[in-house]
Design an enzyme around this catalytic site. Structure first.
Site, PDB file in Angstrom:
ATOM      1  CD  GLU A  19      -1.513  -2.310   1.989  1.00  0.00           C
ATOM      2  OE1 GLU A  19      -0.288  -2.590   1.995  1.00  0.00           O
ATOM      3  OE2 GLU A  19      -2.375  -3.034   2.511  1.00  0.00           O
ATOM      4  CD  GLU A  27      -0.107  -5.134  13.495  1.00  0.00           C
ATOM      5  OE1 GLU A  27       0.854  -4.393  13.766  1.00  0.00           O
ATOM      6  OE2 GLU A  27      -0.677  -5.122  12.384  1.00  0.00           O
ATOM      7  CE  LYS A  33       1.742  -7.647   5.085  1.00  0.00           C
ATOM      8  NZ  LYS A  33       3.129  -7.560   5.482  1.00  0.00           N
TER       9      LYS A  33
HETATM   10  O1  F6P Z   1       0.048  -4.643   9.478  1.00  0.00           O
HETATM   11  C1  F6P Z   1       1.292  -5.231   9.452  1.00  0.00           C
HETATM   12  C2  F6P Z   1       2.385  -4.232   9.574  1.00  0.00           C
HETATM   13  O2  F6P Z   1       3.591  -4.899   9.490  1.00  0.00           O
HETATM   14  C3  F6P Z   1       2.325  -3.392  10.855  1.00  0.00           C
HETATM   15  O3  F6P Z   1       2.826  -4.042  11.957  1.00  0.00           O
HETATM   16  C4  F6P Z   1       3.103  -2.204  10.453  1.00  0.00           C
HETATM   17  O4  F6P Z   1       2.921  -1.137  11.337  1.00  0.00           O
HETATM   18  C5  F6P Z   1       2.545  -1.963   9.072  1.00  0.00           C
HETATM   19  O5  F6P Z   1       2.361  -3.255   8.538  1.00  0.00           O
HETATM   20  C6  F6P Z   1       3.392  -1.124   8.165  1.00  0.00           C
HETATM   21  O6  F6P Z   1       4.641  -1.701   7.937  1.00  0.00           O
HETATM   22  P1  F6P Z   1       5.835  -0.875   7.319  1.00  0.00           P
HETATM   23  O7  F6P Z   1       6.155   0.238   8.241  1.00  0.00           O
HETATM   24  O8  F6P Z   1       6.957  -1.844   7.171  1.00  0.00           O
HETATM   25  O9  F6P Z   1       5.385  -0.350   5.978  1.00  0.00           O
END
Ligand code: F6P
Length: 581
Positions: free
Chosen positions: A252, A393, A544
Site C-alpha cells: 500500500e 495487533e 497479503k
Molecule cells: O500490518 C502489518 C504491519 O507490518 C504493521 O505491523 C506495520 O505497522 C505496518 O504493517 C506497516 O509496515 P511498514 O512500516 O513496514 O510499511
C-alpha cells in the site's frame, strides 16, 4: 472476603528502585519463590493464582459497586495511583482487596518483573522474530547505556533525533525549499499501520502546539481516493512527502509513494526534483535508494522497534515538523517518565500493571469481549484507532511462547470515540445493553481552548458517566420519581459497569507521551500474563499473500482461470463484469 481494605493492605511487590528484595505478604505472593514457579512451563490456567481467581470470581461476580462503596466509603480515595502527571482512579472496578491481591499474585507467578527487565535490557522478547522490543530506548536520555549485541544503541537514537531536529528546523523556518525555490507548506505522510496511525494520532493530539501555516496530511489507504483527496487542492512545488515504512516493502505504501512521485513529476518534469520533495523513514536503506530517495534524506530506525511502537522514532518526523523539536523532546520525556515508573514502581502502585491486570480480570474471568476507550478531549479523537493496532495487533494471538494453543481468551476488541459524541451514539448499549463493557475514561483538568463553560460541561459529563455506569438507578428510585410501573424497568439502570478514569492536568506533549507509554506497557503486561509474543504480527501475512495472487489474476488479460473457492471465484467474476475498463 475482605471488603474493608486500604491501599496499604494490598500485597506489594516492594519498591524495586529502592530495594530489590521482594516483600512477602502471605503464601504465594509476588516473590522470588513465585519467580521460581513461573520458570516451570506451567500453563496459565493451572497457576495457583489463576485457579484462586476463578473461585474468587464466582464468589464476587454479583457484588455490586453500590455495595463496595457502601462498605468502604473511602475506596474512591485510595484505589488510585499516580505517575508522570497521570492520575488513575480504578475504584469503580468490580474488585475487592482480595481480587487485587490475587491479580498481583498472578503477575508474580507469571514473572512479570523478569519480563519487564528483559524488555528494558534488550532481551529477545519478540521470540518468533528473534528480536528485542526496545521502543523504550527511543526515549532514553543521552547518558543512559543500553547495550544490544555488544553496542550501546543510545548514541544512534540521539543521532537520528538530531538529524530530525535539524531537518524540522529547516522546514519550519522555510530554509528548505522545493525544487523551484518555493517554500514547503504541505507535509504529506505516506505510510500504513504503525507508520500512519501513530503519526496521524500524534499530530491530532498535539495540534494545539503545531505550526498553523503548514498543512499536514496522512495518506495510508491503497484506495486511490485517499491520495486524491489529500492532494487535490495543493501545489506539488510546495509539497514534501515523507514515505514512512519500516520495511519499505509494504504494498500500500509503495503504491501511494509511486503515485506521489508521478504526481510530483507530472508538474515538475525533472527527476532531480525528487530529492527536494521526498524523504524516507525506514530501516531499509537499499529499497529507499532504489525508490530514488537520496540516502542523505533518509531517517533510520532499527528492527528492534515494532511498527506499532514506532511513533516516537523517526516515524514521528511529521510530528516533529508540526510541533517542533523542543516539544517532541518533551513528549519523549513523558514517555520516559512512564517507562521509569513501569520499571521501578511497586506493582500495587504501578499504573500500567494495574490497568493490565484489570483488563485480564474482565477479559478472562467476566468474559468481556470488548473494551471502550473514551477520551474526553477532541484532540484525542484518533487515540482509540491508534490503540486498536497497539492492542489488537500486539495481543490478538492464539499461540503461547511455548508453541501451544492457548486455552483462554487473549486481546479484547478495542473501540471508542471521544466524549461527548459517544454518549449520543453507543453509550446506550454500555448503560443498558446485555454485555459487560469495561471503559477507560480520559480527561484533563485544564482545557487548551477555554470557551465559556465548555470545559466544565465536558468534564461534568465524564464524571456523570462513570457515576451512572457504576451506581445506576434502581427500580425503587425510578418509581419514587412517579414513573408508571410499566415504564420502570425501561428507565432503570442496573449499574455495576466498571470504569477506569485517567485524569491529567493538561494535554501537554509530556503528558501525551506518558499516556501512550502507559497503554504500551499495559498491553505488554497483558501479553506477559497470556504468555504470548506481543511484538510479532503473523496474522497479517495470509491476506497479503492471497491479495498478491488475486491481483495477478485480476490483471491477466481475458477471462482469468480462477482457482479459488466458489464464493471468491463468483465475486471476482462479478467484479470483472462490472468494473468497466
Ligand atoms: O500490518 C502489518 C504491519 O507490518 C504493521 O505491523 C506495520 O505497522 C505496518 O504493517 C506497516 O509496515 P511498514 O512500516 O513496514 O510499511
Amino acid at each position: 472476603m475482605n471488603r474493608n481494605f486500604t491501599g496499604l493492605d494490598l500485597a506489594s511487590d516492594g519498591d524495586r528502585s529502592a530495594n530489590n528484595e521482594s516483600t512477602i505478604d502471605g503464601p504465594g505472593m509476588c516473590t522470588e519463590s513465585i519467580v521460581a514457579v513461573s520458570n516451570t512451563a506451567q500453563s496459565l490456567t493451572e497457576r495457583p493464582a489463576w485457579k484462586a481467581l476463578e473461585t474468587h470470581y464466582h464468589a464476587i461476580k454479583d457484588l455490586h459497586l453500590r455495595q463496595l462503596f457502601a462498605d468502604d466509603p473511602r475506596r474512591g480515595e485510595y484505589l488510585t495511583a499516580e505517575a508522570a502527571g497521570i492520575y488513575l482512579d480504578y475504584s469503580k472496578n468490580r474488585i475487592t482487596g482480595e481480587t487485587l491481591r490475587l491479580l498481583l499474585q498472578l503477575a508474580g507467578e507469571c514473572d512479570l518483573h523478569a519480563h519487564i527487565d528483559a524488555m528494558f535490557s534488550g532481551g529477545q522478547i519478540n521470540s518468533t522474530e528473534q528480536r528485542a522490543a526496545l521502543h523504550t530506548a527511543l526515549r532514553a536520555p543521552e547518558n543512559e547505556l543500553i547495550v544490544v549485541d555488544g553496542l550501546d544503541i543510545v548514541p544512534a537514537v540521539h543521532a537520528v533525533l538530531n538529524q530530525m531536529a535539524a531537518f524540522s528546523d529547516q522546514l519550519r523556518s522555510g530554509q528548505w525549499q522545493g525544487y523551484t525555490g518555493k517554500r514547503i507548506r504541505n507535509i504529506i505522510n505516506i505510510g500504513i499501520g504503525g507508520s500512519d496511525l501513530g503519526p496521524v494520532m500524534a499530530y491530532e493530539a498535539l495540534r494545539h502546539y503545531s505550526l498553523r501555516d503548514m498543512v499536514f496530511r496522512f495518506v495510508s489507504n491503497v484506495d486511490g481516493t485517499d491520495f486524491k483527496e489529500a492532494t487535490s487542492d495543493i501545489d506539488p512545488e510546495e509539497t514534501l512527502f515523507i514515505i514512512c515504512s519500516k520495511t519499505f516493502t509494504t504494498t500500500e505504501t509503495l503504491a501511494n509513494a509511486h503515485t506521489a512521485r508521478k504526481w510530483m513529476l507530472d508538474k515538475l518534469d525533472d527527476v532531480r526534483a525528487v530529492r527536494k520533495h521526498f524523504v524516507a523513514v525506514s530501516t531499509n536503506a537499499e529499497e529507499v535508494s532504489n525508490f530514488g530517495i537520496d540516502p542523505a534524506n533518509m531517517f533510520g530506525f532499527w528492527d528492534w522497534v515494532g511498527g506499532r511502537y514506532s511513533m516516537d522514532s523517526a516515524i514521528g518526523l511529521s510530528t516533529m515538523i508540526a510541533i517542533g523539536p523542543e516539544n517532541f523532546r518533551a513528549m519523549l520525556a513523558g514517555f520516559h517518565a512512564m517507562d521509569q515508573h513501569f520499571r521501578t514502581a511497586p506493582f500495587d502502585k504501578n499504573l500500567p500493571v494495574l490497568m493490565g491486570l484489570l483488563a485480564i480480570w474482565y477479559n478472562n474471568f467476566f468474559g468481556s469481549q470488548t473494551t471502550a476507550v473514551l477520551p474526553y478531549d477532541q484532540y484525542l479523537k484518533r487515540f482509540p484507532a491508534y490503540l486498536q493496532q497497539l492492542t489488537m495487533e500486539s495481543n490478538g494471538k492464539h499461540v503461547t511462547l511455548d508453541g501451544a494453543r492457548v486455552n483462554y481468551q487473549t486481546s479484547p476488541v478495542i473501540w471508542g470515540e471521544p466524549g461527548t459524541n459517544g454518549q449520543h451514539s453507543f453509550y446506550q448499549l454500555i448503560h443498558q445493553g446485555t454485555r459487560l463493557i469495561p471503559c477507560d475514561f480520559i480527561g484533563f483538568c485544564q482545557t487548551l481552548n477555554p470557551l465559556d463553560k465548555h470545559h466544565d460541561l465536558l468534564m461534568a459529563n465524564l464524571f456523570a458517566q462513570t457515576e451512572a455506569l457504576a451506581f445506576g438507578k434502581t427500580m425503587a428510585e425510578v418509581k419514587a420519581e412517579g414513573t408508571p410501573d410499566w415504564l420502570c424497568l425501561h428507565r432503570s439502570f442496573e449499574g455495576n459497569r466498571p470504569t477506569n478514569t485517567l485524569l491529567a492536568e493538561r494535554l501537554t506533549p509530556h503528558t501525551f507521551g506518558a499516556l501512550v507509554a502507559l497503554y504500551e506497557h499495559s498491553v505488554f503486561t497483558q501479553g506477559v500474563i497470556w504468555n504470548i509474543d506481543s511484538f510479532d504480527q503473523w496474522g497479517v501475512e495470509l491476506g497479503k499473500a492471497l491479495a498478491q495472487r488475486i491481483m495477478q489474476e485480476l490483471e491477466s488479460p481475458g477471462e482469468p482461470r480462477l482457482t479459488h473457492d466458489s464464493s471468491t471465484n463468483a465475486l471476482m467474476r462479478h467484479y470483472g463484469r462490472l468494473k468497466g475498463v
